[in-house]
Write a protein that holds these residues in place. Structure first.
Motif, PDB file in Angstrom:
ATOM      1  N   LEU A  55       0.878  -1.276  -0.101  1.00 56.37           N
ATOM      2  CA  LEU A  55      -0.109   0.174   0.126  1.00 56.37           C
ATOM      3  C   LEU A  55       0.983   1.323  -0.072  1.00 56.37           C
ATOM      4  CD1 LEU A  55      -2.747  -0.928   2.788  1.00 56.37           C
ATOM      5  CD2 LEU A  55      -3.109  -1.063   0.296  1.00 56.37           C
ATOM      6  N   LEU A  56       2.243   1.137   0.339  1.00 56.01           N
ATOM      7  CA  LEU A  56       3.103   2.081   0.493  1.00 56.01           C
ATOM      8  C   LEU A  56       4.041   2.484  -0.764  1.00 56.01           C
ATOM      9  CD1 LEU A  56       4.138   1.719   4.218  1.00 56.01           C
ATOM     10  CD2 LEU A  56       2.549   3.246   3.456  1.00 56.01           C
ATOM     11  N   LYS A  57       3.883   1.610  -1.644  1.00 55.68           N
ATOM     12  CA  LYS A  57       4.900   1.726  -2.762  1.00 55.68           C
ATOM     13  C   LYS A  57       4.367   2.660  -3.757  1.00 55.68           C
ATOM     14  CE  LYS A  57       6.893  -2.974  -1.911  1.00 55.68           C
ATOM     15  NZ  LYS A  57       7.190  -4.281  -2.546  1.00 55.68           N
ATOM     16  N   GLY A  58       3.245   3.110  -3.731  1.00 50.91           N
ATOM     17  CA  GLY A  58       3.128   4.197  -4.657  1.00 50.91           C
ATOM     18  C   GLY A  58       3.569   5.768  -4.182  1.00 50.91           C
ATOM     19  N   PHE A  59       3.837   5.697  -3.084  1.00 50.49           N
ATOM     20  CA  PHE A  59       4.069   7.145  -2.376  1.00 50.49           C
ATOM     21  C   PHE A  59       5.393   7.604  -2.894  1.00 50.49           C
ATOM     22  CE2 PHE A  59       0.734   5.576   0.126  1.00 50.49           C
ATOM     23  CZ  PHE A  59      -0.065   6.746   0.581  1.00 50.49           C
ATOM     24  N   PRO A  60       5.785   9.123  -3.051  1.00 49.92           N
ATOM     25  CA  PRO A  60       7.166   9.361  -3.274  1.00 49.92           C
ATOM     26  C   PRO A  60       8.070   9.002  -2.498  1.00 49.92           C
ATOM     27  CG  PRO A  60       5.166  11.243  -3.185  1.00 49.92           C
ATOM     28  CD  PRO A  60       4.802   9.962  -2.732  1.00 49.92           C
ATOM     29  N   SER A  61       8.917   8.543  -2.889  1.00 46.48           N
ATOM     30  CA  SER A  61      10.153   8.126  -1.836  1.00 46.48           C
ATOM     31  C   SER A  61      11.039   9.260  -1.362  1.00 46.48           C
ATOM     32  CB  SER A  61      11.427   7.255  -2.804  1.00 46.48           C
ATOM     33  OG  SER A  61      11.909   7.906  -3.706  1.00 46.48           O
ATOM     34  N   GLY A  62      11.458   8.647  -0.087  1.00 45.93           N
ATOM     35  CA  GLY A  62      12.325   9.540   0.708  1.00 45.93           C
ATOM     36  C   GLY A  62      12.728   8.813   1.792  1.00 45.93           C
ATOM     37  N   ASP A  63      13.799   9.139   2.555  1.00 41.00           N
ATOM     38  CA  ASP A  63      14.745   8.369   3.556  1.00 41.00           C
ATOM     39  C   ASP A  63      13.732   7.425   4.637  1.00 41.00           C
ATOM     40  OD1 ASP A  63      17.070   8.513   2.433  1.00 41.00           O
ATOM     41  OD2 ASP A  63      17.969  10.126   3.750  1.00 41.00           O
TER      42      ASP A  63
ATOM     43  N   PRO B 243      29.107  11.553   7.690  1.00 41.63           N
ATOM     44  CA  PRO B 243      28.214  11.958   6.325  1.00 41.63           C
ATOM     45  C   PRO B 243      28.687  11.290   5.392  1.00 41.63           C
ATOM     46  CG  PRO B 243      29.376  13.852   7.007  1.00 41.63           C
ATOM     47  CD  PRO B 243      29.749  12.966   8.036  1.00 41.63           C
ATOM     48  N   TYR B 244      28.978  10.132   5.052  1.00 40.15           N
ATOM     49  CA  TYR B 244      29.764   9.275   4.030  1.00 40.15           C
ATOM     50  C   TYR B 244      28.779   9.489   2.710  1.00 40.15           C
ATOM     51  CZ  TYR B 244      27.012   5.407   5.635  1.00 40.15           C
ATOM     52  OH  TYR B 244      26.077   4.447   6.039  1.00 40.15           O
ATOM     53  N   SER B 245      27.453   9.371   3.078  1.00 39.75           N
ATOM     54  CA  SER B 245      26.489   9.260   1.879  1.00 39.75           C
ATOM     55  C   SER B 245      26.424  10.676   1.257  1.00 39.75           C
ATOM     56  CB  SER B 245      25.005   9.199   2.620  1.00 39.75           C
ATOM     57  OG  SER B 245      24.280   9.034   1.444  1.00 39.75           O
ATOM     58  N   TYR B 246      26.693  11.770   2.053  1.00 40.51           N
ATOM     59  CA  TYR B 246      27.070  13.057   1.536  1.00 40.51           C
ATOM     60  C   TYR B 246      28.178  13.258   0.683  1.00 40.51           C
ATOM     61  CZ  TYR B 246      27.685  17.992   1.419  1.00 40.51           C
ATOM     62  OH  TYR B 246      27.926  19.275   0.919  1.00 40.51           O
TER      63      TYR B 246
ATOM     64  N   LYS C 125      22.634  12.856  -7.828  1.00 37.52           N
ATOM     65  CA  LYS C 125      21.545  13.476  -7.833  1.00 37.52           C
ATOM     66  C   LYS C 125      20.602  13.523  -6.701  1.00 37.52           C
ATOM     67  CE  LYS C 125      21.562  12.614 -12.868  1.00 37.52           C
ATOM     68  NZ  LYS C 125      20.929  11.932 -14.104  1.00 37.52           N
ATOM     69  N   ARG C 126      20.624  12.388  -6.159  1.00 37.09           N
ATOM     70  CA  ARG C 126      19.599  12.198  -5.034  1.00 37.09           C
ATOM     71  C   ARG C 126      20.317  11.429  -3.689  1.00 37.09           C
ATOM     72  NH1 ARG C 126      13.096  11.411  -5.387  1.00 37.09           N
ATOM     73  NH2 ARG C 126      12.515  12.122  -3.176  1.00 37.09           N
ATOM     74  N   PRO C 127      21.092  11.558  -3.004  1.00 39.26           N
ATOM     75  CA  PRO C 127      21.762  11.162  -1.948  1.00 39.26           C
ATOM     76  C   PRO C 127      20.882  10.380  -1.143  1.00 39.26           C
ATOM     77  CG  PRO C 127      22.777  13.133  -2.173  1.00 39.26           C
ATOM     78  CD  PRO C 127      21.644  13.343  -2.937  1.00 39.26           C
ATOM     79  N   ASN C 128      20.907   8.993  -0.846  1.00 34.53           N
ATOM     80  CA  ASN C 128      19.922   8.471   0.529  1.00 34.53           C
ATOM     81  C   ASN C 128      21.029   7.654   1.012  1.00 34.53           C
ATOM     82  OD1 ASN C 128      19.500   5.578  -0.540  1.00 34.53           O
ATOM     83  ND2 ASN C 128      19.219   6.842  -2.370  1.00 34.53           N
ATOM     84  N   ILE C 129      20.539   7.137   2.447  1.00 34.16           N
ATOM     85  CA  ILE C 129      21.134   6.377   3.201  1.00 34.16           C
ATOM     86  C   ILE C 129      21.550   4.955   2.494  1.00 34.16           C
ATOM     87  CG2 ILE C 129      21.115   5.218   5.399  1.00 34.16           C
ATOM     88  CD1 ILE C 129      19.431   7.367   6.566  1.00 34.16           C
ATOM     89  N   GLN C 130      20.596   4.370   2.000  1.00 30.20           N
ATOM     90  CA  GLN C 130      20.776   2.934   1.401  1.00 30.20           C
ATOM     91  C   GLN C 130      21.918   3.129   0.405  1.00 30.20           C
ATOM     92  OE1 GLN C 130      17.392   0.888   0.101  1.00 30.20           O
ATOM     93  NE2 GLN C 130      17.730  -0.948   1.123  1.00 30.20           N
ATOM     94  N   SER C 131      21.819   3.616  -0.630  1.00 29.42           N
ATOM     95  CA  SER C 131      22.706   3.669  -1.815  1.00 29.42           C
ATOM     96  C   SER C 131      23.914   4.238  -1.199  1.00 29.42           C
ATOM     97  CB  SER C 131      22.178   4.415  -2.740  1.00 29.42           C
ATOM     98  OG  SER C 131      22.188   5.892  -2.680  1.00 29.42           O
TER      99      SER C 131
END
Length: 624
Positions: free
Chosen positions: A395-403, A556-559, A598-604
């Motif tokens: 049910l949540l997979k259609g929402f805009p992604s974010g951390d 902040p290695y992701s950054y 382009k879009r840093p995130n924790i997982q990647s």
């Protein structure tokens, strides 16, 4: 604290063995800058580099003989209860030359053999050579606080405190362990006693390894599975925590050189500071670190407040990360393998700043595992809810992604697994089944790795924990897997790179044994972790510390990977991807890099951080 090494060989001359030991001593002299020595007989050669902390005289030099000259010791660590053991030995007629804990250890072994290990309260990894029976023993403390690596075949066994000295002997091939690589791809470090090198293993926590007549055997002398729960009431438990915590800190202040405390301002380091300031002779020095890392966590204001409360001699160090590529490469040299926990960077930079000014620090590792500080424990305590909620993650997979949404989706995916060990394995990483470092590897590499199970250690260990609830099982798994292979590994290499000994009061034998016996429902209550620890410290630690929101050691290695480190990482990946034995699927790797920029995130970010460390290490191997 020191560096130890040695070789038992049936095919090398004494001259060649001595060259090997000399080389290993040279490659770990950062661990023991105060003195270096070696010892040999017709089969064995041992080396030692010394960081002088207790009995600074020559009476503490190693390798060291027992009083009867039968046993030879090379020891890295501290035995905090050595004075008690010494009194017992003196009552039995043993005479001592000096005041070191090393001399107590080797003479205790001479009298009681390997059973002495159960008497030791400390941090240690040591070797003992029996000149009469030609037995070598390698022993490691119960939590794996101090390291011991080894390699053996039919003709020889070589051991050292770090991997690099072993590799530099040129007696060990550099074939890669794909089982260890598979573990690294998820957790940022191998475990199960493995290293990234096929022929280099690690003595496991609480293990005695014996090498005799070309055969290696091992046995455990302590197990986390053999803990009975306390049935005391809350007041009694709180009183005992205070007593054991104070005793642990007081005992670990024993030193013939100055001792300091690493103070972050969090609960664990504040507790250590409270008791250290009470029992240290004079004002205790506390050290807090600020970094110029953009988007990192700033611990200085809270730490300063705590230092003022306990009237410490406080020092604030501000260190720069502008030379991050050099720091990364230096750290991989010290670890000897790629290492996925970026918290080693600020610790390394802090140790570099302190080099020459301080030899011993107390710090707070182990508090989260012993007293239930991690979010994963709260999730598992509500296992039924999350199992139910996982049925509706679509049910949540259609929402805009974010951390935040990505973290929630990941939790729901984890709790959709039926096997509890698999839930716990995935709770130990930010990777998911479909988004992991494994998926960035080349097809032929993945085919090799797929023959192994990176979660097998979780599966095996959980089988002995079935009598515990899930939250307590996870604490035990963290204590036996994540703690020695990631967090304590990080502390040892980062501090010992500059000859600084880190002591960990929360892993004192008596305190930790009791902490492990406390039921998880007293550690985790509602949204609060470490509940019983905080309750026990209410009249000792200020409320603004106890009630503060938990923050990690923000790196902040992701950054960085989307900004200051992007070009460097791109060059490292290009070099690795162009090698004939590359690990990576070049197209997938650079696609993730571009997307992350382009879009840093924790997982990647975590996946790319592990990939970068792996690529740096691989490039270094190919250079030699």
């Amino acid at each position: 604290m020191c560096g130890v090494c040695g070789i038992i060989s049936y095919d090398l001359s004494i001259e060649n063995r001595n060259k090997v030991v000399h080389s290993m001593n040279e490659h770990m002299k950062h661990r023991g800058p105060d003195y270096s020595n070696s010892w040999s007989d017709e089969t064995a050669s041992f080396g030692h580099v010394r960081l002088s902390i207790i009995d600074l005289s020559s009476n503490g030099h190693q390798p060291m003989e027992s009083f009867d000259k039968r046993y030879i010791l090379s020891f890295n660590g501290e035995i905090y209860n050595y004075k008690e053991i010494k009194r017992e030995l003196v009552s039995l007629g043993v005479a001592f030359k000096g005041e070191s804990d090393s001399e107590v250890l080797i003479n205790a072994w001479a009298l009681w053999g390997e059973s002495v290990v159960k008497k030791l309260n400390g941090i240690f990894a040591f070797s003992v050579w029996d000149r009469r029976t030609r037995d070598l023993y390698l022993v490691r403390d119960r939590y794996g606080i101090k390291p011991m690596f080894y390699s053996y075949d039919n003709n020889r066994l070589i051991f050292a405190s770090e991997i690099k000295p072993l590799i530099k002997t040129n007696l060990i091939n550099k074939n890669i362990s794909y089982e260890a690589l598979h573990q690294y791809s998820y957790f940022g470090a191998p475990h199960s006693g493995l290293s990234l090198f096929n022929n280099i293993k690690q003595v496991k926590p609480a293990e005695i390894l014996n090498f005799k007549e070309r055969v290696v055997t091992s046995r455990k002398y302590w197990s986390i599975e053999n803990i009975s729960f306390s049935d005391n009431n809350i007041n009694d438990i709180s009183h005992k925590i205070r007593f054991l915590m104070e005793s642990a800190v007081k005992q670990q202040l024993v030193s013939d050189v100055p001792v300091g405390v690493l103070l972050s301002g969090g609960v664990d380091s504040s507790i250590i500071t409270a008791y250290a300031s009470k029992h240290y002779q004079g004002k205790i020095d506390t050290y807090s670190v600020g970094f110029d890392f953009e988007k990192g966590v700033n611990e200085l204001p809270m730490a300063h407040k705590v230092a003022n409360h306990f009237d410490t001699n406080h020092h604030e160090l501000v260190v720069s990360g502008h030379q991050l590529p050099d720091v990364l490469e230096d750290l991989i040299d010290h670890h000897g393998v790629p290492f996925g926990d970026a918290a080693n960077i600020p610790l390394y930079l802090m140790a570099k700043e302190l080099k020459g000014n301080l030899k011993v620090v107390l710090q707070g590792d182990g508090g989260d595992e012993m007293f239930g500080g991690y979010r994963s424990y709260k999730l598992l305590q509500n296992n039924s809810f999350w199992n139910f909620a996982s049925k509706f993650n679509y049910l949540l997979k259609g929402f805009p992604s974010g951390d935040k949404l990505n973290r929630l989706l990941r939790v729901l995916e984890i709790f959709s697994y039926k096997k509890e060990y698999k839930k716990m394995a995935y709770l130990s990483t930010t990777d998911t089944k479909d988004n992991s470092l494994f998926n960035l590897l080349k097809k032929d590499t993945k085919l090799i790795l797929a023959k192994t199970d990176p979660f097998d250690n979780f599966k095996k260990r959980i089988s002995g924990l079935k009598n515990y609830d899930l939250a307590h099982q996870m604490m035990c798994l963290d204590t036996s897997i994540q703690l020695p292979n990631i967090f304590l590994e990080k502390v040892d290499r980062a501090t010992m790179a500059f000859g600084i000994e880190a002591r960990v009061p929360f892993l004192d034998n008596n305190l930790s044994q009791f902490a492990l016996s406390i039921p998880s429902n007293l550690k985790i209550r509602g949204r609060s972790g470490k509940w019983i620890l905080k309750e026990s410290m209410k009249d000792i630690i200020p409320d603004y510390v106890l009630n503060a929101k938990k923050t990690g050691f923000g790196v902040p290695y992701s950054y960085w990977l989307s900004s200051s480190l992007y070009s460097y990482a791109h060059d490292v990946f290009t070099t690795e991807s162009n090698s004939s034995d590359s690990f990576f699927d070049k197209e997938k790797l650079f696609k993730m890099m571009s997307s992350h920029r382009k879009r840093p995130n924790i997982q990647s970010g975590y996946i790319l951080w592990k990939a970068l460390n792996l690529a740096i290490w691989k490039n270094k191997l190919n250079e030699k």
